[in-house]
Design a protein around this motif. Structure first.
Motif, PDB file in Angstrom:
ATOM      1  N   ARG A 111      74.374  63.922  75.370  1.00 58.82           N
ATOM      2  CA  ARG A 111      74.745  63.606  73.987  1.00 58.82           C
ATOM      3  C   ARG A 111      73.531  63.145  73.182  1.00 58.82           C
ATOM      4  O   ARG A 111      72.542  62.655  73.737  1.00 58.82           O
ATOM      5  N   GLN A 112      73.633  63.294  71.882  1.00 55.18           N
ATOM      6  CA  GLN A 112      72.610  62.771  70.978  1.00 55.18           C
ATOM      7  C   GLN A 112      72.604  61.249  71.063  1.00 55.18           C
ATOM      8  O   GLN A 112      73.642  60.593  70.989  1.00 55.18           O
ATOM      9  N   ARG A 113      71.422  60.676  71.224  1.00 53.82           N
ATOM     10  CA  ARG A 113      71.323  59.229  71.398  1.00 53.82           C
ATOM     11  C   ARG A 113      70.698  58.522  70.210  1.00 53.82           C
ATOM     12  O   ARG A 113      70.762  57.295  70.114  1.00 53.82           O
ATOM     13  N   ALA A 114      70.061  59.255  69.340  1.00 55.41           N
ATOM     14  CA  ALA A 114      69.413  58.648  68.177  1.00 55.41           C
ATOM     15  C   ALA A 114      69.719  59.484  66.952  1.00 55.41           C
ATOM     16  O   ALA A 114      69.813  60.709  67.025  1.00 55.41           O
ATOM     17  N   ILE A 115      69.889  58.814  65.826  1.00 53.14           N
ATOM     18  CA  ILE A 115      70.245  59.468  64.569  1.00 53.14           C
ATOM     19  C   ILE A 115      69.012  59.608  63.695  1.00 53.14           C
ATOM     20  O   ILE A 115      68.208  58.675  63.572  1.00 53.14           O
ATOM     21  N   TRP A 116      68.854  60.770  63.099  1.00 54.67           N
ATOM     22  CA  TRP A 116      67.807  60.984  62.111  1.00 54.67           C
ATOM     23  C   TRP A 116      68.262  62.110  61.188  1.00 54.67           C
ATOM     24  O   TRP A 116      69.178  62.854  61.507  1.00 54.67           O
ATOM     25  N   VAL A 153      82.316  60.743  70.449  1.00 50.94           N
ATOM     26  CA  VAL A 153      83.399  61.465  69.791  1.00 50.94           C
ATOM     27  C   VAL A 153      83.245  62.970  69.981  1.00 50.94           C
ATOM     28  O   VAL A 153      84.208  63.670  70.342  1.00 50.94           O
ATOM     29  N   THR A 154      82.054  63.513  69.740  1.00 53.78           N
ATOM     30  CA  THR A 154      81.892  64.966  69.895  1.00 53.78           C
ATOM     31  C   THR A 154      82.012  65.414  71.353  1.00 53.78           C
ATOM     32  O   THR A 154      82.571  66.499  71.590  1.00 53.78           O
ATOM     33  N   PRO A 155      81.526  64.652  72.356  1.00 51.24           N
ATOM     34  CA  PRO A 155      81.831  65.070  73.728  1.00 51.24           C
ATOM     35  C   PRO A 155      83.329  65.145  74.021  1.00 51.24           C
ATOM     36  O   PRO A 155      83.791  66.078  74.684  1.00 51.24           O
ATOM     37  N   VAL A 156      84.102  64.184  73.516  1.00 57.21           N
ATOM     38  CA  VAL A 156      85.553  64.230  73.709  1.00 57.21           C
ATOM     39  C   VAL A 156      86.143  65.462  73.027  1.00 57.21           C
ATOM     40  O   VAL A 156      86.963  66.190  73.607  1.00 57.21           O
ATOM     41  N   LEU A 157      85.725  65.719  71.780  1.00 64.15           N
ATOM     42  CA  LEU A 157      86.267  66.862  71.046  1.00 64.15           C
ATOM     43  C   LEU A 157      85.848  68.189  71.688  1.00 64.15           C
ATOM     44  O   LEU A 157      86.583  69.179  71.613  1.00 64.15           O
ATOM     45  N   GLY A 158      84.674  68.218  72.308  1.00 65.07           N
ATOM     46  CA  GLY A 158      84.269  69.416  73.032  1.00 65.07           C
ATOM     47  C   GLY A 158      85.219  69.727  74.172  1.00 65.07           C
ATOM     48  O   GLY A 158      85.601  70.884  74.391  1.00 65.07           O
ATOM     49  N   VAL A 159      85.612  68.685  74.918  1.00 62.04           N
ATOM     50  CA  VAL A 159      86.587  68.872  76.001  1.00 62.04           C
ATOM     51  C   VAL A 159      87.936  69.304  75.432  1.00 62.04           C
ATOM     52  O   VAL A 159      88.603  70.188  75.983  1.00 62.04           O
ATOM     53  N   VAL A 160      88.328  68.701  74.310  1.00 61.87           N
ATOM     54  CA  VAL A 160      89.594  69.073  73.670  1.00 61.87           C
ATOM     55  C   VAL A 160      89.583  70.548  73.277  1.00 61.87           C
ATOM     56  O   VAL A 160      90.590  71.258  73.430  1.00 61.87           O
ATOM     57  N   SER A 161      88.448  71.037  72.775  1.00 58.14           N
ATOM     58  CA  SER A 161      88.374  72.454  72.387  1.00 58.14           C
ATOM     59  C   SER A 161      88.628  73.361  73.586  1.00 58.14           C
ATOM     60  O   SER A 161      89.263  74.416  73.460  1.00 58.14           O
ATOM     61  N   GLY A 198      77.582  71.714  69.805  1.00 59.94           N
ATOM     62  CA  GLY A 198      78.617  71.055  69.022  1.00 59.94           C
ATOM     63  C   GLY A 198      79.268  69.903  69.742  1.00 59.94           C
ATOM     64  O   GLY A 198      79.872  69.035  69.099  1.00 59.94           O
ATOM     65  N   SER A 199      79.155  69.854  71.079  1.00 56.48           N
ATOM     66  CA  SER A 199      79.775  68.798  71.875  1.00 56.48           C
ATOM     67  C   SER A 199      78.810  67.688  72.239  1.00 56.48           C
ATOM     68  O   SER A 199      79.213  66.701  72.862  1.00 56.48           O
ATOM     69  N   THR A 200      77.551  67.836  71.877  1.00 55.70           N
ATOM     70  CA  THR A 200      76.565  66.814  72.214  1.00 55.70           C
ATOM     71  C   THR A 200      75.869  66.227  70.987  1.00 55.70           C
ATOM     72  O   THR A 200      75.352  65.116  71.056  1.00 55.70           O
ATOM     73  N   MET A 201      75.855  66.968  69.883  1.00 58.77           N
ATOM     74  CA  MET A 201      75.216  66.497  68.660  1.00 58.77           C
ATOM     75  C   MET A 201      76.262  65.962  67.686  1.00 58.77           C
ATOM     76  O   MET A 201      77.414  66.383  67.706  1.00 58.77           O
TER      77      MET A 201
END
Length: 489
Positions: A38-43, A113-121, A154-157
């Motif tokens: 997953r993405q760990r830092a925001i920029w 959130v995006t890792p969870v939604l990736g699994v949901v997809s 899409g599931s990690t960023m």
């Protein structure tokens, strides 16, 4: 007292329980993979705009509070937000994805959130597939979808591409199961995640009929649309304004030939020839439903090929098309069924069964191709995405006291999230007035200058008028990122 005999589970019930357990194990394993990368830092603007709006929603707010008046000094408004006529700072991104991120903020885990939604997809796609092609083949296609490069991205960023695809999948499944109220609200949420998903309503009409159930769907879609329209009117003054600015002005038909060629070439690689060829086979015989499945990705490709905000230099620009990719997987499943049926008619049931196993194995091996693709591009399957930005800003924060102003575009979000520094745009015309005011308050002023902004007229004015002197340089980014300190004129 005689004991009642414990009823034995039927073989069918045991088999179903085993499938459910296996599904949960697969979902948890996939979540662990997505979470690890997953993405760990925001920029930058995108991930910050979504994440910060989600944080504001979780706090019961919409407008972004800043250290200086945005009406007087628009330079303090960070990328991802926009100054309003009332002086308040409004979000520049639609609310659908941030609403989901708000739940993550409330749980203290927005980056998951995006890792969870990736699994949901993956679960949604499997549910759409297994009744058509069987559980084994559906599992193979779902596994392929799980590791398709854009699904991983899409599931990690913290980006909306995968989310936009997931919500549309949810709407399709709800419609397939006759849940018309849920379908209407999910379609509304899909549009609130990404307004261009409104284009999906045209091909989706091919899945619908004129009956009472679809009238119910239309009513609830209208209610969801009314909520979103009210939100847009409140923030931006009109129901059709979304915060993105003038999207229509960015549509340039002259870009269509070159960008469409790029999208077609890269989609062939990103989706894999197996999925594309099977999707082509799946069109026969052509039905209203199959036409709808095809029209959606075609419409997206034509729209984004005309949009000047995209690019044609890296494979991941095809992420704009991701909301249409699940429908290509559904078409590929139709092609799978066609090929399997063709073999059955010509080889007989016994041989056809073996051939079907071979075809399923080919699809099941796609994750190897997908992972190799991502590793070969060296910009997927990374565990340090954005960390260099975090490290540079942390080093700036050691030189700049709390409350200091830092002129930067790319690192404004990191400064706001991780430090007590006040970022501003050194490109904005109000920047010189802001610097004069801040110096008068005793604040120190710095400019973290991206190379491509060095010749900007306002930047040059700041460095000359306020005697900018280089005090540090960070070679980790863009062949050397200089940090200047400004002083009294």
């Amino acid at each position: 007292m005689s004991q009642q005999p414990v009823p034995e589970k039927s073989p069918l019930a045991e088999k179903r329980a085993g499938r459910i357990l296996l599904g949960w194990v697969a979902a948890l394993a996939l979540f662990a993979i997505y979470a690890a990368f997953r993405q760990r830092a925001i920029w930058g603007a995108d991930s910050f705009g979504y994440l910060e709006l989600g944080k504001l929603f979780s706090e019961g707010r919409v407008h972004l509070p800043l250290a200086f008046s945005a009406a007087e000094f628009p330079a303090v408004v960070p990328p991802g937000f926009t100054p309003g006529a009332d002086g308040l700072v409004a979000p520049g991104y639609p609310p659908g994805f941030p609403l989901l991120l708000a739940l993550g903020h409330l749980l203290g885990a927005p980056m998951f959130v995006t890792p969870v939604l990736g699994v949901v997809s993956c679960w949604l796609l499997y549910q759409l597939l297994h009744e058509r092609i069987g559980r084994g083949a559906a599992a193979a296609f779902t596994l392929a979808w799980a590791f398709m490069p854009l699904t991983v991205m899409g599931s990690t960023m913290v980006m909306s591409d995968g989310v936009a695809a997931t919500v549309l999948l949810g709407a399709l499944l709800a419609h397939q199961r006759g849940k018309m109220t849920a379908t209407g609200w999910l379609l509304g949420l899909a549009i609130a995640v990404r307004p261009t998903n409104a284009l999906f309503l045209a091909p989706f009409a091919l899945f619908c009929r004129w009956d009472r159930a679809h009238v119910q769907l239309a009513v609830h879609l209208g209610l969801a649309g009314a909520v979103y329209a009210a939100y847009n009117t409140w923030l931006y003054g009109a129901p059709w304004r979304t915060g993105y600015g003038d999207v229509a002005g960015g549509l340039q038909p002259a870009l269509l030939p070159s960008h469409l060629k790029f999208y077609l070439r890269e989609s062939w690689n990103v989706l894999s020839p197996v999925v594309v060829i099977l999707a082509g086979h799946g069109l026969a015989p052509l039905t209203r439903r199959k036409l709808g499945l095809l029209l959606w990705p075609v419409m997206l490709a034509l729209f984004y090929a005309c949009w000047d905000a995209g690019g044609s230099d890296r494979w991941w620009w095809t992420r704009f098309l991701m909301p249409g990719h699940p429908l290509l997987f559904l078409l590929a499943a139709e092609g799978f069924a066609n090929v399997r049926g063709w073999w059955s008619a010509r080889l007989g049931p016994s041989r056809a069964g073996f051939a079907g196993v071979i075809l399923t194995a080919v699809v099941a091996l796609l994750p190897i191709y997908y992972v190799a693709f991502g590793l070969g591009r060296r910009d997927l399957w990374q565990r340090d995405t954005g960390l260099v930005n975090h490290e540079v800003v942390a080093r700036v924060a050691k030189l700049a006291p709390a409350g200091s102003l830092v002129g930067t575009i790319e690192h404004a979000s990191t400064c706001l999230i991780e430090t007590d520094l006040v970022p501003f745009s050194p490109l904005d015309a109000s920047a010189p007035r802001l610097v004069t005011k801040a110096l008068g308050e005793g604040r120190r002023i710095f400019v973290l200058l991206e190379p491509w902004n060095a010749e900007n007229e306002t930047v040059r004015l700041l460095l000359q008028r306020y005697h900018g002197r280089e005090i540090a340089r960070y070679p980790e980014l863009w062949n050397g990122l200089p940090l200047y300190e400004l002083g009294a004129p």
